[in-house]
Enzyme design. Structure first.
Site, PDB file in Angstrom:
ATOM      1  CE  LYS A  81     -19.224  15.977  -2.547  1.00  0.00           C
ATOM      2  NZ  LYS A  81     -19.780  16.172  -3.455  1.00  0.00           N
ATOM      3  CG  ASP A  82     -18.943  10.703  -1.067  1.00  0.00           C
ATOM      4  OD1 ASP A  82     -19.794  11.708  -0.303  1.00  0.00           O
ATOM      5  OD2 ASP A  82     -18.247   9.860  -1.961  1.00  0.00           O
ATOM      6  NE  ARG A 129     -20.976  20.677   1.112  1.00  0.00           N
ATOM      7  CZ  ARG A 129     -20.973  21.749  -0.197  1.00  0.00           C
ATOM      8  NH1 ARG A 129     -20.809  22.925   0.179  1.00  0.00           N
ATOM      9  NH2 ARG A 129     -21.310  20.730  -1.218  1.00  0.00           N
ATOM     10  NE  ARG A 130     -23.533  21.024  -3.653  1.00  0.00           N
ATOM     11  CZ  ARG A 130     -23.055  19.748  -3.889  1.00  0.00           C
ATOM     12  NH1 ARG A 130     -23.861  19.173  -4.328  1.00  0.00           N
ATOM     13  NH2 ARG A 130     -21.998  19.825  -5.274  1.00  0.00           N
ATOM     14  NE  ARG A 151     -29.360  10.007  -2.782  1.00  0.00           N
ATOM     15  CZ  ARG A 151     -29.180   8.751  -2.682  1.00  0.00           C
ATOM     16  NH1 ARG A 151     -29.604   8.423  -1.454  1.00  0.00           N
ATOM     17  NH2 ARG A 151     -27.929   7.994  -3.396  1.00  0.00           N
ATOM     18  NE  ARG A 157     -27.750  14.693  -7.708  1.00  0.00           N
ATOM     19  CZ  ARG A 157     -27.325  15.203  -6.167  1.00  0.00           C
ATOM     20  NH1 ARG A 157     -27.211  15.988  -5.306  1.00  0.00           N
ATOM     21  NH2 ARG A 157     -27.096  13.517  -5.791  1.00  0.00           N
ATOM     22  CB  CYS A 244     -19.875  13.155   4.824  1.00  0.00           C
ATOM     23  SG  CYS A 244     -19.872  11.622   4.662  1.00  0.00           S
TER      24      CYS A 244
END
Length: 319
Positions: A81-82, A129-130, A151, A157, A244
């Protein structure tokens, strides 16, 4: 005579080292050669800015690709995905191994599910996106949440939740699986609620295009179904002209009748980060048998999404 080790370029993060270590073991088995990990720091690892602010596209990839081109490593492992959707001519995607769970997950206080979070719950994520999809779902189901940009690595997180700064954070199931922390998940988000990032859960193994022997060896790790699925997803992303870090979700999954795979369904979504407007469409057709067919599937769905105003929902990132 001892064979020269193959040098595998990887980011230094715990997750990257874990998934690269798993690939290294698989490569040892198919080549019979030792593999050593070469740790490389990328711009995305050292910058503290939000990914959307530093461009998102390629920030975790460029340093690895530069090391490949300079001959400092023999191959590299990326989270797919990166990867930018444009492939450099001097490099080749030698293998896309079988995909992990592509879903997003919630790690919340008090073992809460997403829909059980209290009114005004603060949910951390660094992904537009989330944010777009969580806020859209909340709006349509009468939930009161606040998405907070964050981040950091997995420890950082989840630490926000443990310390009481946030009620929940959103992470990728695949990453937590690969570092052995999936038991900390309090809710798996259905792909009907939040579509993952294009390529989420899949790895990309890349080497130089002139190394035919290594390409052939790494190709042993390739999973054809995963490759056509992520090719279709990334084709959608490219046709939307989105990076992305743009608020684009996509998932291609195989529809099976018992043990027989019948069709592939591709779903795509674009939305504003506040969740007020989204364009979500899907298409179903025969499982692509070639790279070009997978590309065409993504482009066709992107064309339909653009016709319904998808570009306007991505703001400047659509250009």
């Amino acid at each position: 005579m001892t064979q020269q080790p193959l040098r595998l370029g990887t980011r230094r993060s715990k997750l990257a080292m874990s998934q690269s270590g798993q690939v290294a073991e698989a490569v040892r088995q198919v080549t019979g050669r030792p593999v050593e990990l070469v740790e490389i720091t990328t711009y995305g690892d050292v910058s503290r800015e939000a990914l959307a602010q530093i461009g998102g596209t390629g920030v975790f990839v460029t340093a690895l690709r530069d090391a490949l081109i300079r001959g400092e490593v023999d191959f590299a492992v990326h989270s797919l995905k990166d990867l930018p959707t444009t492939q450099p001519a001097e490099l080749v995607l030698a293998a896309v191994p079988q995909r992990e769970d592509p879903r997003d997950v919630i790690v919340a206080r008090d073992a809460l599910k997403f829909t059980d979070l209290p009114r005004g719950a603060r949910i951390g994520t660094g992904s537009p996106r989330r944010m777009a999809q969580l806020n859209a779902y909340a709006r349509s189901h009468g939930l009161d949440i606040e998405t907070v940009p964050i981040r950091g690595n997995v420890d950082t997180r989840i630490g926000y939740v443990r310390d009481g700064e946030l009620d929940a954070v959103v992470l990728a199931a695949a990453g937590l699986n690969r570092i052995g922390r999936i038991d900390e998940v309090t809710d798996f988000l259905s792909v009907d609620t939040v579509l993952p990032a294009p390529g989420q859960g899949a790895l990309a193994i890349e080497c130089t295009a002139d190394n035919a022997d290594l390409i052939a060896a790494l190709g042993e790790l390739d999973d054809p179904f995963t490759r056509v699925a992520v090719t279709a997803e990334r084709s959608l992303l490219a046709a939307l002209e989105a990076g992305c870090s743009a608020p684009v979700g996509a998932l291609a999954d195989l529809l099976a009748d018992g043990q027989i795979v019948k069709e592939m369904r591709l779903r795509g979504v674009v939305g504003t980060t506040d969740g007020t407007r989204t364009v979500q469409l899907s298409t179903t057709g025969p499982v692509p048998e070639t790279h070009d067919q997978a590309l065409a599937l993504g482009r066709e769905l992107a064309t339909e999404m653009l016709a319904q105003g998808a570009a306007g929902l991505m703001g400047e990132r659509a250009h």
